[in-house]
Design an enzyme around this catalytic site. Structure first.
Site, mmCIF file in Angstrom:
data_model
loop_
_atom_site.group_PDB
_atom_site.id
_atom_site.type_symbol
_atom_site.label_atom_id
_atom_site.label_comp_id
_atom_site.label_asym_id
_atom_site.label_seq_id
_atom_site.Cartn_x
_atom_site.Cartn_y
_atom_site.Cartn_z
ATOM 1 N N LYS A 80 -1.060 -6.402 6.958
ATOM 2 C CA LYS A 80 -1.395 -4.984 7.154
ATOM 3 C C LYS A 80 -2.766 -4.853 7.825
ATOM 4 O O LYS A 80 -3.690 -5.602 7.504
ATOM 5 C CB LYS A 80 -1.385 -4.279 5.792
ATOM 6 N N SER A 155 1.393 4.063 2.596
ATOM 7 C CA SER A 155 0.792 3.840 3.882
ATOM 8 C C SER A 155 1.279 2.558 4.565
ATOM 9 O O SER A 155 1.166 2.422 5.784
ATOM 10 C CB SER A 155 -0.729 3.745 3.735
ATOM 11 N N SER A 179 1.366 2.555 -1.934
ATOM 12 C CA SER A 179 1.531 2.177 -0.522
ATOM 13 C C SER A 179 2.254 0.865 -0.277
ATOM 14 O O SER A 179 2.577 0.543 0.871
ATOM 15 C CB SER A 179 0.167 2.117 0.171
#
Lengths: 503, 98
Positions: A80, A155, A179
């Site tokens: 990420k 997210s 997330s």
């Protein structure tokens, strides 16, 4: 082994160890897949083909030389974009960090590299991890591989979509209010938020320091355990890192046994008001757990109903403080205010933060600054911290009665891109089931538990365990995954529509 | 309580060093008022005797040995700077001229 990209990380690791496959083959297969489908999915902000293949070649050479290598050596991974990777762009999905090349690695990246795992690239996300759909990324949204017109969660929608679209066997996510888990639920994948302090936060661009936790995004419970074991454990560079061995997650995932285990259903998060298909799959999962020998118990956590409100005070407060470092002075974007000759540092700062931050980031920074401001502190931030205490007490009382708690992970399946973008409150409600775990610091996992009847899209089951007992997530998740796949005849991802490959 | 005017949003944005345009202020003020109304429900809980919780772990005084260890070089530290000069960060003026 004919189909590399549909193979689990555990099986890839075995095939690599047995020299049936090389890391270069495995890595190249995923790079080819990225080239073929990421135009449509947009899971990646940056792909590092050269670096990934160089790592793969080095691992193949070391294996050929007879070296004993770590279990996941040669298995590629996506990271990420909120995690610092030395030499690779890291933007956290924000314009304010466009072009930033970290001069250091996050501890978890150091561990991936030490384990010989090729890093395929950096995955898309809501800006600074603020959001539940990736639509708040400054670089455009990620699309859900199950239906490209829908959100992949957020997210960490880039990491979940990369894994769901077979662009990577494994990915790293971070979870501040859901997330990792909510994207897993809406993409039919597995995601774990470890106990707070279980994985080092050193090198994570902080959103809310008392809530953030990195963890694995995968397609199977065992794969998640293997990655969890690798990235977990004490790090002196993170003062909130737990100084104790990683819980026995891999052994628990392989064992997968729930006989005699007490499984709690939380009255306040039992699916009331959730989408019908999500509720139906949740009820079936409970029945299945009971069939496997678990005892289902109802417990009440009355303070959870105020969890969302407390979270949307604590998170913005911490975020407003953490994001103060983006001041246009030492790194990141710098723009001057229009029409001002020789602007001051303060004017440059304010103009840069207006130009560099997106709407959601501005909303939360302003909310947090307000909640912390003189005259409002007690009524907002102070009161939210007390609610946090009550939520932790609810968990403590519940875990006296049960070994794990379960909830539906998210209230709905993946919604359409654009549907909630201009309604922040509607977006925030996605996190209602996942937030309490972050507030209390307890671990949680989401595993796919079927498709909703009304739209054919994946739903997820969340399992929560007491702090530092992460192995229970895998014990229950492993058992349920095995039983569900026996019913389905195959993993859930086999039911996903085929993505068109372009070259 | 639980209401946030456009002027207050402008004031808080100034505190947070974000230069909002008029259009942004119009849009954000309405949304923030709604959000503040929602989060204000934390006050519905009677919690006078409840201690605040800032952190999930009961950790105190975590320290490291006070020893020199490797860190970024000057070149690395400056590599991402918007502007640098003579091995230092170059920043806009910090004082008013008058």
């Amino acid at each position: 082994m004919t189909d590399i990209i549909h193979t689990s990380a555990a099986d890839l690791a075995d095939a690599l160890a047995a020299k049936q496959l090389s890391s270069v083959e495995v890595t190249q297969a995923h790079l080819d897949r990225i080239a073929a489908v990421d135009g449509a999915v947009h899971a990646f902000l940056h792909v590092d083909a050269e670096g990934a293949l160089a790592t793969a070649r080095a691992i193949d050479d070391r294996r050929a030389a007879g070296e004993t290598l770590p279990a996941l050596a040669g298995v590629p991974i996506a990271v990420k974009d909120v995690v610092a990777t030395q030499g690779l762009p890291t933007t956290a999905g924000s314009k304010i960090l466009q072009g930033w090349i970290p001069p250091y690695d996050a501890t978890l990246v150091t561990r991936l590299k030490a384990a010989g795992m090729p890093i395929l690239g950096k995955t898309n996300m809501d800006e600074f991890a603020m959001g539940s759909s990736t639509e708040h990324s400054a670089y455009g949204p990620t699309h859900n591989p199950w239906d490209l017109e829908r959100i992949p969660g957020g997210s960490g929608g880039g990491s979940s979509a990369a894994v769901a679209a077979f662009e990577a066997p494994l990915a790293i996510g971070t979870d501040t209010g859901g997330s990792i888990r909510q994207p897993a639920a809406v993409t039919g994948t597995v995601g774990t938020k470890p106990t707070y302090g279980g994985v080092s936060r050193f090198g994570l661009i902080a959103l809310a320091s008392s809530l953030d936790q990195a963890g694995p995004c995968t397609r199977s419970v065992l794969d998640a355990a293997l990655l969890h074991e690798l990235i977990g454990g004490h790090d002196p560079m993170d003062s909130t890192s737990i100084d104790a061995p990683v819980p026995p997650v891999v052994e628990a995932a392989r064992r997968g046994d729930v006989k005699g285990l007490r499984v709690g259903v939380i009255t306040e998060v039992s699916g009331k008001g959730f989408q019908a298909g999500v509720r139906a799959r949740f009820t079936e999962s409970l029945d299945l757990l009971a069939e496997l020998g678990a005892e289902i118990v109802e417990v009440s956590c009355p303070s959870f109903e105020k969890g969302l409100a407390a979270y949307y005070l604590i998170l913005p407060s911490e975020a407003s403080s953490n994001l103060a470092k983006f001041d246009a002075m030492r790194y990141g974007l710098r723009v001057g205010p229009e029409g001002v000759v020789a602007p001051s540092a303060e004017q440059v700062m304010a103009a840069t933060r207006d130009a560099g931050f997106g709407d959601e980031v501005k909303r939360r920074i302003i909310l947090g600054t307000y909640a912390l401001s003189s005259g409002y502190y007690d009524a907002y931030y102070g009161q939210a911290q007390k609610v946090r205490t009550l939520i932790a007490r609810d968990f403590a009382a519940a875990f006296e009665q049960v070994d794990v708690l379960v909830t539906p992970t998210a209230p709905t399946t993946a919604f359409k891109l654009g549907e909630k973008l201009d309604d922040p409150m509607a977006m925030y409600l996605n996190d209602v089931a996942t937030i309490p775990a972050n507030l209390a610091g307890v671990p949680g996992i989401s595993i796919p538990n079927g498709l909703a009847d009304e739209d054919g899209l994946p739903s997820g089951l969340q399992i929560l365990a007491p702090a530092t007992r992460d192995e229970r997530l895998y014990q229950v998740g492993g058992a349920l995954e095995r039983a569900l796949e026996a019913q389905w005849g195959a993993p859930l991802w086999t039911k996903a529509p085929r993505l068109e490959e372009s070259r | 309580m639980s209401s946030l005017s456009r002027d207050e949003v402008a004031h808080v944005a100034m505190l947070a060093r974000i230069q909002l345009s008029d259009e942004e202020l119009d849009k954000l003020a309405g949304q923030l008022d709604q959000i503040v109304g929602y989060v204000g429900q934390v006050n519905e809980i009677a919690a006078d005797d409840v201690p605040p919780m800032s952190h999930p772990l009961p950790l105190v005084n975590v320290t490291r040995p006070d020893e020199v260890r490797p860190s970024l070089t000057q070149e690395q530290a400056l590599a991402n700077a918007p502007a640098s000069d003579l091995g230092r960060f170059e920043v806009p003026r910090i004082l008013d001229e008058d």
